[in-house]
Design a protein around this motif. Structure first.
Motif, mmCIF file in Angstrom:
data_model
loop_
_atom_site.group_PDB
_atom_site.id
_atom_site.type_symbol
_atom_site.label_atom_id
_atom_site.label_comp_id
_atom_site.label_asym_id
_atom_site.label_seq_id
_atom_site.Cartn_x
_atom_site.Cartn_y
_atom_site.Cartn_z
ATOM 1 N N CYS A 1 -0.342 -2.140 -5.750
ATOM 2 C CA CYS A 1 -1.493 -2.968 -5.372
ATOM 3 C C CYS A 1 -2.206 -3.536 -6.598
ATOM 4 O O CYS A 1 -2.572 -2.782 -7.503
ATOM 5 C CB CYS A 1 -2.482 -2.147 -4.571
ATOM 6 S SG CYS A 1 -1.869 -1.633 -2.956
ATOM 7 N N HIS B 1 -6.925 3.026 -6.214
ATOM 8 C CA HIS B 1 -7.131 1.630 -5.809
ATOM 9 C C HIS B 1 -8.138 1.545 -4.671
ATOM 10 O O HIS B 1 -8.257 2.455 -3.835
ATOM 11 C CB HIS B 1 -5.797 1.019 -5.376
ATOM 12 C CG HIS B 1 -5.848 -0.459 -5.181
ATOM 13 N ND1 HIS B 1 -6.249 -1.037 -4.008
ATOM 14 C CD2 HIS B 1 -5.567 -1.473 -6.024
ATOM 15 C CE1 HIS B 1 -6.206 -2.358 -4.127
ATOM 16 N NE2 HIS B 1 -5.792 -2.650 -5.346
ATOM 17 N N GLU B 2 -8.845 0.416 -4.625
ATOM 18 C CA GLU B 2 -9.902 0.235 -3.626
ATOM 19 C C GLU B 2 -9.406 0.444 -2.196
ATOM 20 O O GLU B 2 -10.164 0.933 -1.345
ATOM 21 C CB GLU B 2 -10.506 -1.177 -3.732
ATOM 22 C CG GLU B 2 -11.256 -1.434 -5.024
ATOM 23 C CD GLU B 2 -10.408 -2.113 -6.086
ATOM 24 O OE1 GLU B 2 -10.983 -2.878 -6.874
ATOM 25 O OE2 GLU B 2 -9.172 -1.868 -6.128
ATOM 26 N N ASP C 1 1.759 6.338 -7.006
ATOM 27 C CA ASP C 1 0.652 7.158 -7.502
ATOM 28 C C ASP C 1 0.953 8.645 -7.385
ATOM 29 O O ASP C 1 0.739 9.420 -8.316
ATOM 30 C CB ASP C 1 -0.626 6.851 -6.722
ATOM 31 C CG ASP C 1 -1.366 5.633 -7.252
ATOM 32 O OD1 ASP C 1 -0.778 4.885 -8.042
ATOM 33 O OD2 ASP C 1 -2.529 5.438 -6.861
ATOM 34 N N ASN D 1 0.833 -1.204 0.000
ATOM 35 C CA ASN D 1 0.000 0.000 0.000
ATOM 36 C C ASN D 1 0.869 1.256 0.000
ATOM 37 O O ASN D 1 0.598 2.224 -0.721
ATOM 38 C CB ASN D 1 -0.924 0.025 1.224
ATOM 39 C CG ASN D 1 -1.949 -1.089 1.216
ATOM 40 O OD1 ASN D 1 -2.173 -1.748 0.200
ATOM 41 N ND2 ASN D 1 -2.581 -1.320 2.361
ATOM 42 N N PRO E 1 -5.597 -5.466 -8.366
ATOM 43 C CA PRO E 1 -7.033 -5.275 -8.140
ATOM 44 C C PRO E 1 -7.522 -6.054 -6.923
ATOM 45 O O PRO E 1 -6.966 -7.104 -6.581
ATOM 46 C CB PRO E 1 -7.665 -5.819 -9.431
ATOM 47 C CG PRO E 1 -6.588 -5.718 -10.455
ATOM 48 C CD PRO E 1 -5.297 -5.950 -9.722
ATOM 49 N N THR F 1 2.392 1.738 -3.383
ATOM 50 C CA THR F 1 1.372 2.203 -4.320
ATOM 51 C C THR F 1 1.074 3.679 -4.095
ATOM 52 O O THR F 1 0.944 4.456 -5.054
ATOM 53 C CB THR F 1 0.086 1.370 -4.162
ATOM 54 O OG1 THR F 1 0.408 -0.015 -4.337
ATOM 55 C CG2 THR F 1 -0.958 1.772 -5.178
#
Length: 955
Positions: free
Chosen positions: A948, A473-474, A128, A121, A950, A124
């Motif tokens: 990450c 991302h979720e 990002d 995480n 999906p 990511t």
């Protein structure tokens, strides 16, 4: 039982259990065991001169008194350190949770999936926000990350650049001063020439291999660096950008304007300033550097059953494999802080982070208007959160006095300007902001206007305003209530084995108790809320604690002085060698650049030597593990004129006290060299001997091993160096805070005293134990190791021991004989998970072995459970060897066994489910389930993915 005696809480074996263990070893007392373990020549028959030990209550009250000596003024100093709000859900469930802070580096991925996911995480988040595809799992601090980026670019030069001697690196004059200082130290060792100047006027040449810029700049200006990056690439150079992670929610990402790498700190994401650290830095880069990027990378792979699994990727970059060919000596990270920063982004999500950043920027814009209306001259054209006021015509001391009366710190470090950096607290409340307006109004002699709204114009140029999405991302869009985040954190924690479940017997890692009382000050504002560049008069509590800790460590090691600046063991190695280098240069012995290192040394030793500008000469060890004196003498004599130092770990990484160590150190001194002692195994020395008495000139310590700082899942750590009198003048300094010696290195890390917040842990550890408790801890660690050896030697060959059959505080089990039965050392490591144990250190320092270190904190009951598990595994190996089970389908090669596998409708194994899951009766009562099957490392490297995947992949 004396409930005020902390040693009874820290040390695991007492009373009848100790008597039984001594009896099993055939000795009458601990003293007899020490005489049989340590060479007579190194034993120091003298008590440590330390204060009488505190009880836990006394320590807590003492730390409160120290904390009250710090003044937690509202800080607007900035320069990479900011007030921030740590969400209580993260404080309580991660920072203060032993399930997170007592875990080790996730080498055993199957029992580390929780923190591996948290680190993914983090990666990511960084990828990002920077718009760069590769990010590592954190570095030590922003300044160190900048130096690592420079080194990465140096090693990645084209063949033509290397041939033409391209050795210049441009540094913007608007970079943070502490970053520049660390770059200077690193450049000195690497032979890099720094060109410092205005990026708007710099022209690249064929000698320039790279550059670094600050974004926003040191005093707040926001530049568009697109043209600079284009010019760099046209000239074949690379560009790193030191970027404010929170600002990147509003500013165009470095990857979008052509940067090759981005570095920075994630301190703003909920991590207390802590007088300088610890904080998780980041480094992100383009795909071009995925084989050179320093530090650790978490990657996505799959397990033996085809399920998604995480692990540390590209492990061949690790120093114990590459040694002197490693492009970095970094062997740790800031995992606990990276986990917290990643959870901060998870909790707030992209909208929450943007709200915080927008609020800060609006306040800064309103402040600009207010200051201009009051008649101040501002230097900024564009900014995010930091404003710079010209000091021309300003009575700086009077302004400083007024600010301090309002308990406000501004940045007065540059005589030409005063800067003001706004932060999270200004986003959350108007209180401090109104006080700030009061200060500047009072200086002008006018009535201050109270701020009630912050709607103001955007002061970021349109060309660098961010338009791209991030954190889509979720995971960053699912856990915005405290209930949901609390459950997510707990879900991850349950996947990981830490010291709150069972012993972690990792050799050379010293996974001892991290006592709760030692950790309490980490959550106190009196320690967490102090800026590293705050005025000295406001940091008296910290300075008293740091001075005392330096004195205690000097006493324990026998040396004259200590620097707490290095942020890891490897950084301590580097600092020690650079100190030696400074001393030799000062003496005019510039030709001395050869470091002699035994083949048993940790891989960071040769890597650190190369970074310090040294050449490595490897010396053999004999079959019994000691120095090969003939080989050592031959190489020392051959390089006598160039000999700079010997690097030696003591006791050795083979787990024994070399009998000839004093002969070794004397030989080095005879030939004009210095002796550097790696303090990784100091847990076997404290109170019994010391590096100076043995003959060392400098050593580093691992406070995260010997002195009880938790490993945090792979960081933080502290690697202070202790030096003899002649090296004292060369201890590192800081550009903004006076420290170190009179001929000091520029800096080793960003903050003057390194990760000062966690120094309180080691300080508390020493104050709780005192001379007797520390010495008893060392004796108990040696007792526990020799007890394990005695119980296991009938089942596993012990590789190294002295002539009395003793080991130091750790030992090496030889698992190579089992290969003929088709069983590898990795199979034993994975099978231990089914018994509820983390494996000992695998294949270091000898391939195919396990290095076991029980520490002093484990009870006889826990030691016996580990012994039972190892004996049971040996029986399982024997069953395979005798043909009871196939070589390719047995309880060892199929381990670890997951709950999913064992509860499936079908079971096609030649052994029972009970044998797989509950091999011994006591396993049932405290079963730990690995959350994935054996991870396929090669698959993950072939299909590198370090952000990450999906959400459906997790299901």
């Amino acid at each position: 039982m004396n409930t005020n005696d902390f040693s009874l809480r820290h040390i695991g074996v007492h009373g009848d259990d100790k008597k039984q263990m001594l009896n099993d070893l055939g000795v009458e007392s601990l003293e007899q065991l020490m005489q049989e373990t340590l060479p007579d020549s190194i034993i120091v028959d003298k008590d440590l001169n330390l204060p009488e030990p505190f009880s836990e209550l006394e320590l807590e009250r003492h730390m409160k008194r120290l904390g009250l000596k710090n003044k937690t003024f509202k800080s607007y100093i900035g320069l990479g350190y900011y007030n921030t709000i740590l969400p209580p859900v993260i404080q309580r469930n991660i920072l203060e949770s032993p399930g997170w802070y007592t875990a080790y580096t996730p080498y055993q991925a199957e029992i580390a999936q929780g923190r591996l996911e948290a680190l993914l995480n983090f990666q990511t988040m960084v990828s990002d926000l920077t718009a760069l595809p590769i990010a590592n799992a954190s570095l030590l601090d922003e300044a160190t990350a900048a130096a690592e980026a420079m080194h990465m670019f140096l090693e990645s030069r084209s063949r033509d650049q290397k041939k033409s001697g391209a050795d210049q690196f441009f540094v913007s004059e608007e970079i943070f001063p502490q970053t520049l200082a660390v770059l200077k130290t690193k450049a000195d060792g690497l032979g890099v020439e720094l060109i410092i100047g205005d990026h708007r006027e710099f022209s690249f040449t064929d000698k320039t291999f790279g550059a670094i810029l600050q974004y926003p700049a040191k005093y707040g200006e926001v530049y568009d660096y697109s043209d600079f990056c284009e010019a760099a690439h046209d000239a074949g150079s690379k560009v790193a950008v030191a970027a404010d992670i929170l600002a990147l929610t509003l500013l165009k990402a470095p990857g979008e304007f052509g940067a090759d790498a981005a570095i920075g700190s994630t301190q703003r994401f909920g991590i207390p300033m802590g007088f300088g650290g610890p904080h998780a830095a980041y480094l992100a880069c383009t795909e071009d550097f995925k084989r050179q990027i320093p530090g650790r990378i978490i990657g996505v792979s799959q397990d033996a059953h085809g399920n998604m699994a995480l692990r540390m990727a590209l492990q061949t970059r690790e120093q114990h494999i590459k040694r002197e060919r490693a492009t970095s000596n970094i062997c740790t990270a800031q995992v606990l802080l990276a986990v917290m920063a990643g959870m901060y982004a998870t909790y707030h999500g992209p909208k929450g982070l943007k709200f915080i950043a927008d609020s800060i920027h609006q306040k800064a814009s309103l402040l600009e208007k207010t200051l201009k209306d009051l008649g101040y001259t501002l230097n900024n054209k564009h900014f995010f959160d930091t404003l710079s006021i010209s000091t021309k015509g300003l009575e700086v001391e009077r302004l400083k006095e007024i600010a301090e009366l309002h308990e406000i710190n501004l940045n007065f470090h540059d005589p030409k300007q005063v800067s003001i950096a706004l932060d999270d607290l200004d986003a959350a409340t108007n209180e401090g902001f109104n006080d700030l307006i009061q200060v500047f109004s009072k200086y002008k002699g006018v009535e201050a206007q109270t701020v009630t709204h912050t709607n103001s114009e955007v002061r970021i140029p349109s060309s660098v305003q961010r338009t791209s999405d991030y954190l889509t991302h979720e995971v960053f869009n699912s856990y915005h209530t405290e209930t949901e985040l609390m459950r997510y954190i707990k879900k991850l924690e349950r996947k990981d084995l830490a010291l709150n479940h069972s012993m972690i017997p990792l050799g050379s890692c010293t996974m001892k108790l991290n006592a709760a009382v030692e950790l309490l000050p980490l959550s106190w504002i009196e320690f967490g809320g102090v800026h590293p560049f705050a005025p000295q008069t406001q940091t008296n509590g910290y300075r008293q604690m740091i001075k005392n800790l330096e004195d205690y460590l000097s006493e324990i090691t026998g040396f004259a002085a200590t620097s707490l600046q290095p942020n890891s063991g490897a950084q301590g190695e580097y600092a020690g060698l650079m100190t030696i280098r400074g001393y030799l240069i000062d003496k005019g012995e510039t030709q001395r650049n050869v470091v002699v290192i035994p083949e048993s040394a940790h891989g960071t030793n040769p890597a650190s030597a190369i970074l310090a500008g040294m050449k490595v000469v490897v010396v053999k060890n004999t079959e019994n593990g000691e120095f090969d004196m003939d080989d050592l003498k031959a190489k020392v004599e051959k390089h006598s004129n160039e000999l700079a130092a010997l690097m030696v770990t003591y006791p050795s990484t083979y787990g024994m006290f070399d009998q000839n160590i004093k002969e070794v150190t004397a030989l080095i001194h005879e030939h004009g060299g210095q002796v550097y002692m790696d303090g990784a195994n100091m847990n076997a020395q404290v109170g019994l001997t010391n590096p100076f008495y043995i003959g060392a000139d400098v050593c580093h310590l691992n406070l995260h091993k010997t002195f009880a700082i938790p490993h945090g899942g792979g960081g933080p750590g502290v690697g202070p160096i202790c030096v003899a009198e002649h090296l004292k003048p060369f201890l590192p300094t800081n550009p903004l805070v006076e420290t170190g010696g009179e001929k000091a290195l520029d800096a080793i890390s960003a903050a003057p005293f390194g990760s000062a917040l966690i120094h309180s842990i080691s300080y508390g550890y020493i104050r709780l134990l005192g001379n007797k408790g520390l010495t008893l801890s060392t004796q108990s660690a040696i007792l526990n190791a020799n007890y394990l050896k005695t119980k296991l030697q009938e089942h596993y060959p012990i590789l190294f021991q002295n002539d009395k059959g003793r080991v130091a505080h750790e030992m090496i089990l030889d698992c190579r004989p089992f290969k003929k039965a088709g069983i590898e050392v990795t199979d034993i490591a994975k099978r231990l998970m089914d018994y509820g144990f983390h494996a000992p250190t695998v294949s270091f320092p000898v391939a195919g072995t396990l290095m076991v270190e029980p520490t002093e904190s484990e009870s006889k009951g826990e030691l016996d459970r580990f012994i039972d598990a190892m004996i049971s595994i040996k029986k399982e190996i024997d069953e395979v060897a005798s043909g009871d089970y196939p070589v390719d389908n047995n309880v060892l090669v199929n381990s670890p066994h997951t709950q999913e596998l064992l509860t499936a409708d079908e079971w096609d194994k030649p052994y029972s489910r009970q044998k797989a899951a509950f091999p011994l009766d006591w396993v049932r009562s405290n079963k730990f389930w690995a959350s994935v099957g054996r991870v396929d490392d090669a698959y993950g490297d072939r299909n590198l993915m370090c952000t990450c995947p999906p959400l459906e992949e997790y299901v």
